[in-house]
Design an enzyme around this catalytic site. Structure first.
Site, mmCIF file in Angstrom:
data_model
loop_
_atom_site.group_PDB
_atom_site.id
_atom_site.type_symbol
_atom_site.label_atom_id
_atom_site.label_comp_id
_atom_site.label_asym_id
_atom_site.label_seq_id
_atom_site.Cartn_x
_atom_site.Cartn_y
_atom_site.Cartn_z
ATOM 1 N N ASN A 97 0.790 -1.229 0.000
ATOM 2 C CA ASN A 97 0.000 0.000 0.000
ATOM 3 C C ASN A 97 0.823 1.280 0.000
ATOM 4 O O ASN A 97 0.291 2.350 -0.282
ATOM 5 C CB ASN A 97 -0.955 0.013 1.203
ATOM 6 C CG ASN A 97 -0.230 -0.153 2.523
ATOM 7 O OD1 ASN A 97 0.501 -1.115 2.727
ATOM 8 N ND2 ASN A 97 -0.432 0.775 3.441
ATOM 9 N N HIS B 48 -13.973 0.779 0.606
ATOM 10 C CA HIS B 48 -13.675 2.208 0.432
ATOM 11 C C HIS B 48 -12.448 2.479 -0.436
ATOM 12 O O HIS B 48 -12.132 3.628 -0.727
ATOM 13 C CB HIS B 48 -13.570 2.923 1.788
ATOM 14 C CG HIS B 48 -12.300 2.691 2.536
ATOM 15 N ND1 HIS B 48 -11.337 3.672 2.659
ATOM 16 C CD2 HIS B 48 -11.842 1.634 3.219
ATOM 17 C CE1 HIS B 48 -10.340 3.215 3.396
ATOM 18 N NE2 HIS B 48 -10.620 1.976 3.738
ATOM 19 N N THR C 276 -26.515 -8.111 12.567
ATOM 20 C CA THR C 276 -27.334 -7.702 11.423
ATOM 21 C C THR C 276 -26.439 -7.099 10.350
ATOM 22 O O THR C 276 -25.640 -6.207 10.615
ATOM 23 C CB THR C 276 -28.401 -6.686 11.859
ATOM 24 O OG1 THR C 276 -29.182 -7.272 12.899
ATOM 25 C CG2 THR C 276 -29.303 -6.305 10.696
ATOM 26 N N CYS D 215 -3.161 5.064 7.755
ATOM 27 C CA CYS D 215 -3.498 4.470 9.053
ATOM 28 C C CYS D 215 -2.412 4.694 10.102
ATOM 29 O O CYS D 215 -2.592 4.378 11.265
ATOM 30 C CB CYS D 215 -3.745 2.973 8.892
ATOM 31 S SG CYS D 215 -5.039 2.615 7.691
#
Length: 379
Positions: free
Chosen positions: A152, A205, A241, A327
């Site tokens: 990355n 994303h 969910t 990050c």
């Protein structure tokens, strides 16, 4: 402000209108719980299964192999921790690389704190790990190997398919995981004979879908222990969910991106080549990305100029890029350090990462701003 130039697509991408519209439709119209037995629940479930098929098609696998997660980080954690927990009777050793994303490295750190042996292979100066390196590091005690598809920060493309092939011959019992977050939608990824991995992580994303959704491919027959416990959704592997709106948005995004892949890659290659040509006119510039890396990432250093100072100068002119992984919040790059680059090189590193909205016309604008920044900061 001048026209925005967004060169930070490896950090995140702008959600494309079609994906945003899909998410809105699912939130406002098909808003039932997929587990409910009534019509709205059934309709929601049908939409979610379409998204699962879209993700599966992009990876060349069956829909049943896809588990939706909250993103690439959770997918990495589930693959590594879930795999190690399921296989711990076979051994207590994990092999990975020293320049993985923190989602892998910090998971490995946690395993180490629990008594596992972790081997972190060092890449060479071109950001490469060889199959032979991996073979020399594994043994009968090794439970899992995790190697990323595309780095990355510098964009090196790792030979995951060859690594997997070599491992299958000598150590067929080892689980193989690949963090493919930076490769998905940009490079062909077809799991199976050419990419024979047990698990593969992707994220929404990075492909023009919303933040907060990802997926994990799990090969048929591979057993993982869940990290979460609840109502049994996603075959009990990821209960709770489902984030159906974002899953469907990701399905829309990867379907569109798969159709555009070749055209997008050709354009990114052209942009990168123009930028490299322009950087040759700068004094002392160091190119940190390998020549055969992904066309979507270019990492370079301007020794003597701290990256955060240049970042803020460019930001004032509507140009956005990063100093490495978004990050790490400005910490020195563990990737460049692992590749053997000096602290000065790491401290002055800039990463530009291209996306489908970038154009060749932006390149001279960026180079002019960069030149102005060098003169201003050095003065």
């Amino acid at each position: 402000m001048e026209q925005e130039i967004y060169y930070d697509n490896s950090a995140t991408t702008r959600v494309r209108p079609q994906a945003a519209q899909t998410a809105m439709d699912l939130m406002a119209l098909s808003y039932g719980n997929p587990s409910s037995l009534h019509r709205l629940g059934f309709e929601a479930q049908q939409k979610m299964e379409l998204a699962r098929r879209q993700v599966a098609q992009s990876l060349g696998c069956e829909p049943g192999c896809i588990t939706f997660t909250s993103g690439g980080t959770e997918a990495d954690n589930l693959a590594i921790l879930g795999g190690c927990q399921a296989m711990k009777r076979r051994g207590g050793k994990v092999v990975t690389t020293a320049f993985e994303h923190d989602a892998v490295l910090k998971t490995a750190d946690f395993l180490e704190s629990q008594g596992w042996q972790v081997i972190r292979l060092l890449p060479d100066s071109q950001g490469q790990i060889t199959p032979q390196q991996v073979l020399e590091a594994v043994d009968e005690e090794t439970v899992l190997v995790s190697v990323m598809a595309v780095n990355n920060e510098v964009g090196s493309i790792l030979p995951v398919g060859q690594i997997a092939k070599a491992l299958r011959r000598q150590y067929p019992q080892i689980l193989i995981h690949c963090d493919a977050v930076q490769a998905w939608g940009k490079h062909p990824l077809k799991v199976g004979k050419s990419l024979d991995v047990d698990m593969l992580s992707v994220s929404g994303h990075k492909i023009y879908a919303p933040k907060g959704i990802g997926a994990l491919y799990v090969k048929k027959g591979v057993r993982l222990k869940p990290l979460l416990f609840g109502g049994g959704q996603e075959k009990n592997l990821r209960p709770g969910t489902e984030n159906i709106a974002y899953a469907c948005a990701m399905g829309t995004a990867i379907s569109l991106l798969s159709e555009e892949m070749e055209a997008n890659r050709a354009k990114a290659k052209q942009i990168k080549e123009l930028l490299l040509q322009g950087l040759k006119n700068f004094e002392n510039v160091r190119i940190n990305s390998p020549a055969d890396g992904t066309p979507y990432i270019l990492n370079f250093s301007l020794p003597g100029i701290r990256s955060e100072i240049m970042l803020h100068f460019l930001e004032e002119r509507g140009i956005y890029l990063s100093s490495g992984s978004a990050c790490t919040k400005g910490a020195p790059s563990h990737v460049l350090t692992a590749m053997g680059f000096s602290r000065e090189t790491a401290d002055s590193a800039l990463r530009v990462s291209f996306g489908r909205e970038n154009t060749v016309e932006q390149v001279p604008v960026f180079l002019t701003a960069l030149e102005e920044g060098i003169k201003r900061i050095k003065r």
